[in-house]
Write a protein that holds these residues in place. Structure first.
Motif, PDB file in Angstrom:
ATOM      1  N   ILE A 106      -6.562   9.095   8.785  1.00 36.55           N
ATOM      2  CA  ILE A 106      -6.007   8.387   7.629  1.00 36.55           C
ATOM      3  C   ILE A 106      -5.076   7.275   8.092  1.00 36.55           C
ATOM      4  N   THR A 107      -4.236   7.575   9.074  1.00 36.38           N
ATOM      5  CA  THR A 107      -3.279   6.592   9.574  1.00 36.38           C
ATOM      6  C   THR A 107      -3.988   5.366  10.127  1.00 36.38           C
ATOM      7  N   SER A 108      -5.046   5.566  10.890  1.00 38.43           N
ATOM      8  CA  SER A 108      -5.803   4.442  11.443  1.00 38.43           C
ATOM      9  C   SER A 108      -6.392   3.573  10.340  1.00 38.43           C
ATOM     10  N   PRO A 164      10.571  18.187  16.676  1.00 36.89           N
ATOM     11  CA  PRO A 164       9.790  19.139  15.886  1.00 36.89           C
ATOM     12  C   PRO A 164       9.492  20.415  16.656  1.00 36.89           C
ATOM     13  N   VAL A 165       9.346  21.508  15.905  1.00 39.64           N
ATOM     14  CA  VAL A 165       9.057  22.802  16.526  1.00 39.64           C
ATOM     15  C   VAL A 165       7.694  23.341  16.101  1.00 39.64           C
ATOM     16  N   THR A 166       6.939  22.549  15.356  1.00 35.22           N
ATOM     17  CA  THR A 166       5.606  22.961  14.932  1.00 35.22           C
ATOM     18  C   THR A 166       4.611  21.844  15.222  1.00 35.22           C
ATOM     19  N   GLU A 167       3.340  22.200  15.237  1.00 34.98           N
ATOM     20  CA  GLU A 167       2.302  21.191  15.428  1.00 34.98           C
ATOM     21  C   GLU A 167       2.357  20.147  14.327  1.00 34.98           C
ATOM     22  N   LYS A 168       2.589  20.560  13.093  1.00 36.99           N
ATOM     23  CA  LYS A 168       2.659  19.616  11.988  1.00 36.99           C
ATOM     24  C   LYS A 168       3.801  18.620  12.175  1.00 36.99           C
ATOM     25  N   GLY A 169       4.905  19.099  12.692  1.00 38.17           N
ATOM     26  CA  GLY A 169       6.009  18.198  12.964  1.00 38.17           C
ATOM     27  C   GLY A 169       5.644  17.161  14.017  1.00 38.17           C
ATOM     28  N   HIS A 170       4.972  17.582  15.078  1.00 42.46           N
ATOM     29  CA  HIS A 170       4.543  16.649  16.121  1.00 42.46           C
ATOM     30  C   HIS A 170       3.539  15.639  15.573  1.00 42.46           C
ATOM     31  N   ILE A 171       2.666  16.087  14.685  1.00 43.13           N
ATOM     32  CA  ILE A 171       1.687  15.182  14.082  1.00 43.13           C
ATOM     33  C   ILE A 171       2.391  14.116  13.255  1.00 43.13           C
ATOM     34  N   ARG A 172       3.418  14.512  12.514  1.00 44.51           N
ATOM     35  CA  ARG A 172       4.144  13.544  11.700  1.00 44.51           C
ATOM     36  C   ARG A 172       4.910  12.552  12.565  1.00 44.51           C
ATOM     37  N   VAL A 173       5.502  13.018  13.651  1.00 45.95           N
ATOM     38  CA  VAL A 173       6.200  12.106  14.562  1.00 45.95           C
ATOM     39  C   VAL A 173       5.218  11.082  15.122  1.00 45.95           C
ATOM     40  N   ALA A 174       4.050  11.550  15.551  1.00 41.81           N
ATOM     41  CA  ALA A 174       3.037  10.647  16.106  1.00 41.81           C
ATOM     42  C   ALA A 174       2.534   9.671  15.047  1.00 41.81           C
ATOM     43  N   MET A 175       2.396  10.140  13.827  1.00 38.77           N
ATOM     44  CA  MET A 175       1.942   9.275  12.743  1.00 38.77           C
ATOM     45  C   MET A 175       2.910   8.120  12.523  1.00 38.77           C
ATOM     46  N   ILE A 193       0.860  -1.182   0.000  1.00 34.37           N
ATOM     47  CA  ILE A 193       0.000   0.000   0.000  1.00 34.37           C
ATOM     48  C   ILE A 193       0.897   1.232   0.000  1.00 34.37           C
ATOM     49  N   VAL A 194       0.710   2.111  -0.957  1.00 35.72           N
ATOM     50  CA  VAL A 194       1.435   3.386  -0.965  1.00 35.72           C
ATOM     51  C   VAL A 194       0.477   4.462  -0.475  1.00 35.72           C
ATOM     52  N   ASN A 195       0.823   5.073   0.654  1.00 34.68           N
ATOM     53  CA  ASN A 195      -0.064   6.076   1.243  1.00 34.68           C
ATOM     54  C   ASN A 195       0.269   7.459   0.705  1.00 34.68           C
ATOM     55  N   GLY A 196      -0.420   7.816  -0.375  1.00 40.29           N
ATOM     56  CA  GLY A 196      -0.270   9.158  -0.936  1.00 40.29           C
ATOM     57  C   GLY A 196      -1.385  10.093  -0.540  1.00 40.29           C
ATOM     58  N   LEU A 197      -2.185   9.689   0.457  1.00 38.41           N
ATOM     59  CA  LEU A 197      -3.290  10.540   0.892  1.00 38.41           C
ATOM     60  C   LEU A 197      -2.778  11.708   1.717  1.00 38.41           C
ATOM     61  N   ASN A 198      -3.377  12.853   1.513  1.00 38.76           N
ATOM     62  CA  ASN A 198      -3.075  14.034   2.310  1.00 38.76           C
ATOM     63  C   ASN A 198      -4.372  14.794   2.526  1.00 38.76           C
ATOM     64  N   PRO A 199      -4.538  15.398   3.684  1.00 35.92           N
ATOM     65  CA  PRO A 199      -5.749  16.212   3.875  1.00 35.92           C
ATOM     66  C   PRO A 199      -5.847  17.271   2.790  1.00 35.92           C
ATOM     67  N   PRO A 200      -7.046  17.507   2.263  1.00 29.18           N
ATOM     68  CA  PRO A 200      -7.199  18.490   1.186  1.00 29.18           C
ATOM     69  C   PRO A 200      -6.861  19.902   1.617  1.00 29.18           C
ATOM     70  N   LYS A 201      -6.926  20.162   2.919  1.00 25.50           N
ATOM     71  CA  LYS A 201      -6.593  21.488   3.429  1.00 25.50           C
ATOM     72  C   LYS A 201      -5.373  21.385   4.339  1.00 25.50           C
ATOM     73  N   TYR A 202      -4.436  22.305   4.169  1.00 22.38           N
ATOM     74  CA  TYR A 202      -3.176  22.277   4.914  1.00 22.38           C
ATOM     75  C   TYR A 202      -3.393  22.454   6.415  1.00 22.38           C
ATOM     76  N   ASN A 203      -4.556  22.974   6.797  1.00 21.70           N
ATOM     77  CA  ASN A 203      -4.807  23.277   8.199  1.00 21.70           C
ATOM     78  C   ASN A 203      -5.588  22.173   8.915  1.00 21.70           C
ATOM     79  N   ASP A 204      -5.858  21.056   8.260  1.00 23.61           N
ATOM     80  CA  ASP A 204      -6.693  20.010   8.851  1.00 23.61           C
ATOM     81  C   ASP A 204      -5.902  18.806   9.344  1.00 23.61           C
TER      82      ASP A 204
END
Length: 302
Positions: free
Chosen positions: A67-69, A106-117, A48-59
């Motif tokens: 998506i990860t689940s 990470p120094v941003t929320e997005k970075g923390h989200i990626r680490v958790a993912m 499975i190649v996970n190329g999914l991304n939220p359509p909005k950068y802020n979501d």
């Protein structure tokens, strides 16, 4: 025996190049249909190649975990290996050579989200390959910063920088990333359950990009700075702009992705030459020798 890959987000940057690369390598390519049962669609697939991304950068905070689940459940049910395009948000604002041994701070929320993912994939026990990439260079010019900002005005003799023009930045030419993903998929039985593999790609500063564009296009190029001051005025009224501004640290953080693990696993991998990759993102009317195929692959005649 033909192997099957399920592409998530087949119309996006990662998905379209991954689909083409797996098809070219002789795989059966299956596309996930958004809104349907991912676990059901994953039955019988090998990768499975996970190329999914939220359509909005802020979501991201809501959608990335969801998506990860879904992907983990599909992989657990089917036994498929998951390939995820990692990014460099995990490493924060301490520059250097980032690789699989670099502490993730990470120094941003997005970075923390990626680490958790990534931790969720590792903890779930499904075989996962994080193929970590820098800034995208998409020859289809599909909304990446390279084509929309850096080289959007090269026809007028301007290269635009988002930050320090002498800061080294890691970039991933997406057809190359996709070819590497196919090769890693083919050797998945020899890999660990969780692999963090930096994709070295191409590294350059904005000043180097300016010089390359000037040489390739045969015209003088000047460097222009992105109008962050204007974004400050727009941000209160636009959530996506507010999120974009939070990532301003990255183009000021000199970095590149380490190559040792990638070279050890794929010693014969041949990346696209730098100039072809760089010219692939320029507007199609700028370079007289540029031909864009229907697949989105850009070829520059020499």
């Amino acid at each position: 025996m033909t192997q099957t890959v399920l592409i998530l987000g087949g119309s996006g940057k990662i998905g379209k190049h991954a689909a083409e690369a797996f098809w070219n390598a002789g795989w059966t390519v299956r596309h996930y249909k958004r809104g349907t049962d991912m676990t059901a669609q994953a039955q019988g697939v090998d990768v499975i190649v996970n190329g999914l991304n939220p359509p909005k950068y802020n979501d991201w905070a809501k959608n990335i975990p969801a998506i990860t689940s879904q992907v983990i459940a599909a992989a657990q049910s089917s036994g498929a290996t998951v390939i995820v395009p990692g990014n460099v948000y995990n490493f924060g604002d301490k520059g250097g050579i980032w690789d699989e041994t670099t502490p993730q701070a990470p120094v941003t929320e997005k970075g923390h989200i990626r680490v958790a993912m990534e931790a969720a994939y590792r903890d779930a026990g499904v075989q996962t390959i994080i193929l970590r990439a820098g800034h995208f260079i998409d020859p289809g010019q599909d909304g990446d910063a390279y084509s929309m900002v850096h080289v959007a005005k090269v026809g007028k003799g301007v290269v635009t920088t988002l930050g320090d023009p002498d800061a080294m930045q890691a970039h991933a030419y997406l057809p190359d990333w996709a070819r590497a993903a196919v090769k890693l998929a083919a050797m998945r039985n020899d890999l660990a359950r969780f692999e963090d593999i930096p994709f070295p790609g191409h590294c350059f500063t904005m000043n180097q990009l300016r010089d390359e564009m000037a040489d390739a296009l045969g015209k003088p190029m000047k460097l222009s700075y992105f109008p962050w001051w204007l974004m400050a005025f727009v941000a209160p009224f636009n959530e996506m702009i507010r999120e974009f501004r939070k990532m301003r640290y990255l183009p000021n953080t000199s970095h590149q992705l380490g190559h040792e693990k990638f070279d050890r696993l794929l010693p014969d991998f041949k990346p696209t030459d730098l100039r072809t990759a760089l010219l692939s993102g320029v507007p199609s009317d700028v370079h007289p020798n540029k031909v864009v195929h229907a697949s989105g692959q850009a070829i520059v005649a020499q």
